[in-house]
Each structure stands twice: as C-alpha cells, then as structure tokens.
Design an enzyme around this catalytic site. Structure first.
Site, short mmCIF file in Angstrom:
data_model
loop_
_atom_site.label_atom_id
_atom_site.label_comp_id
_atom_site.label_asym_id
_atom_site.label_seq_id
_atom_site.Cartn_x
_atom_site.Cartn_y
_atom_site.Cartn_z
N ARG A 58 0.79 -1.22 0.00
CA ARG A 58 0.00 0.00 0.00
C ARG A 58 0.83 1.28 0.00
O ARG A 58 0.29 2.36 0.14
CB ARG A 58 -0.96 -0.01 1.20
CG ARG A 58 -1.89 -1.20 1.16
CD ARG A 58 -2.84 -1.24 2.36
NE ARG A 58 -3.57 -2.49 2.33
CZ ARG A 58 -4.65 -2.72 1.60
NH1 ARG A 58 -5.12 -1.78 0.81
NH2 ARG A 58 -5.26 -3.89 1.64
N CYS B 250 -3.20 -31.83 -7.98
CA CYS B 250 -2.76 -32.85 -7.03
C CYS B 250 -2.28 -34.10 -7.78
O CYS B 250 -2.94 -34.56 -8.72
CB CYS B 250 -3.89 -33.20 -6.08
SG CYS B 250 -3.48 -34.51 -4.89
N HIS C 133 -2.52 -14.46 7.80
CA HIS C 133 -2.94 -14.66 6.41
C HIS C 133 -2.27 -15.87 5.77
O HIS C 133 -2.25 -15.99 4.54
CB HIS C 133 -2.65 -13.39 5.60
CG HIS C 133 -3.42 -12.22 6.09
ND1 HIS C 133 -2.96 -10.91 5.97
CD2 HIS C 133 -4.62 -12.13 6.71
CE1 HIS C 133 -3.85 -10.08 6.50
NE2 HIS C 133 -4.86 -10.79 6.96
#
Length: 247
Positions: A32, A147, A118
C-alpha cells in the site's frame, strides 16, 4: 530510541504485530505504499481483485500467473528486524509474534511463537484430498497446479480477499495481544480487517507504533516512530527476561 529502549527493558510480556513494511528490507515490495503493488493495475484489474476468493475460483489460470510472478519471493532472506525479533524471543522478552505477511521470513529467522494471520506461501494443499505440497513443488508447476493423487486444484494456504483468516492464528494472536504489557505495531497501515481488529484486545501499558505513514493506532500509542523499521529494530539492545524463557 532512548524511550523505546526503556520501554523494552521494562517489558515482561512483549508482542510484535507486523505487516508488509517489516519485509521491504528483504527485497519484498510492500502493498500500500506510494509505489506498492496495490497502486498498480493489471489489464484493468487491481491486485485486490486478482487475489480474491471469487477470482481464484473463476479464473484460476490468471490467479496463479499473478501469484507466481508477484507473491512468491523464495530467495528473500530475513533482514535485521526479523533477526532481532528472533533474538528477543530467545531472550524470553518476546512472548508472541503476529504477522500479516505470508513470506515466512519470521520462521526462517528462527521465531517459533508466530501467528501468521494470512497464512504462508510455504504451505499448499489439495482442495479435495488435502495432501500437502511444498513451495518448491508449486514453483516447479505451470498453469493451475493439480494434485498428484486425485487431480484436484492445489491451493496456497494463504487468506484471499473474501476468505476468513485462519481461526487458530486469529485466536492465538488475540490471546497473546490481550495478555501482553507491551505491543509493538510495525510496518502496517492497519487497513486490512479482521487482522487490524486484533489490536482492540490490547489492554497493556505500552503501545509503540513504528511506521512511515500515520495509522489508526497512533492516537492511543505511548510512542510513535516515523523511521525505518529495520534500523529501529536493529538498534535495540536485547536484555534477557529469564521468567519468559521456555514458553
């Protein structure tokens, strides 16, 4: 710095709450800041859009293209701030470390008491059979990773926009913050929820903010430092707190 050192020396239960600014000295761009990732656009889309849960499901190919190019920094190494925090933990001063970063640098530096709100780029899992995969495995794949057992999509264990953060990490972070006497908030704008709300649990004596820009926590802080996080943390002298060792 003299005031910060005095606060550190008095503290018996110190918790550190950090954001992207902690890792910029390791070569990982912030989000930011003036030239941060979130100030840019990619084909008319903002990074927030491309890192959202809905975009992941609707356009997984574009998601992983952006994710590999901009979110993975496997060669990044802990800087002086990371190393000082690891030293503070070993000395028994730091009782908890809460981070909004997904780069894994705190663990790489040696911290154990880490709550990654997070998630981490180092953890990936199959969305069907839950088989875990490493970052090294993911980086060797192309397109949408699948996978090897069941063929389902392998998702990074990171919190996307629109997803709830890890319950264990949030609970542990709030518990540590509610029980500390000193909280250092560094390198974060405190704009991302619900992570920023963890600060509401702080009931201690000393709140220190280290950030280049103003934050919502400045008004209630004991001390606000507008400086380089790596330089500030590196200048601190670590004195042991025997009572806090071995947690």
């Amino acid at each position: 710095m003299k005031t910060l050192q005095e606060i550190m020396d008095r503290s018996k239960r110190l918790v550190f709450f950090g954001g992207a600014g902690v890792s910029t000295a390791s070569g990982i761009p912030d989000f930011r800041g003036e030239n941060g990732l979130y100030r840019q656009k990619y084909g008319g889309l903002t990074p927030e859009m491309m890192l959202s849960q809905s975009f992941f499901y609707l356009h997984p190919d574009l998601f992983f293209e952006f994710y590999r190019e901009h979110m993975l920094h496997p060669d990044a190494q802990p800087n002086a701030a990371h190393r000082k925090l690891a030293e503070l933990e070993r000395a028994g001063k730091l009782t908890g470390l809460v981070t909004q970063n997904i780069d894994g640098l705190h663990r790489k530096a040696g911290n154990r008491l880490v709550y990654e709100l997070h998630g981490s780029v180092y953890e990936n899992y199959c969305m069907d059979c839950r088989r875990p995969y490493s970052l090294e495995w993911l980086m060797k794949t192309s397109g949408v990773p699948r996978c090897e057992d069941c063929g389902a999509v392998v998702k990074p264990y990171v919190t996307l926009y629109g997803e709830a953060p890890d319950h264990y990490a949030m609970t542990g972070a709030c518990r540590e913050i509610s029980g500390c006497d000193t909280l250092i908030v560094a390198g974060t704008s405190l704009e991302v929820e619900p992570a920023a709300s963890c600060l509401e649990y702080f009931r201690g004596k000393e709140l220190v903010v280290i950030n280049r820009e103003e934050t919502p926590a400045d008004a209630r802080a004991t001390l606000v430092l507008r400086g380089d996080i790596e330089e500030v943390m590196d200048a601190l002298i670590v004195r042991e707190n025997p009572a806090g060792r071995g947690r």
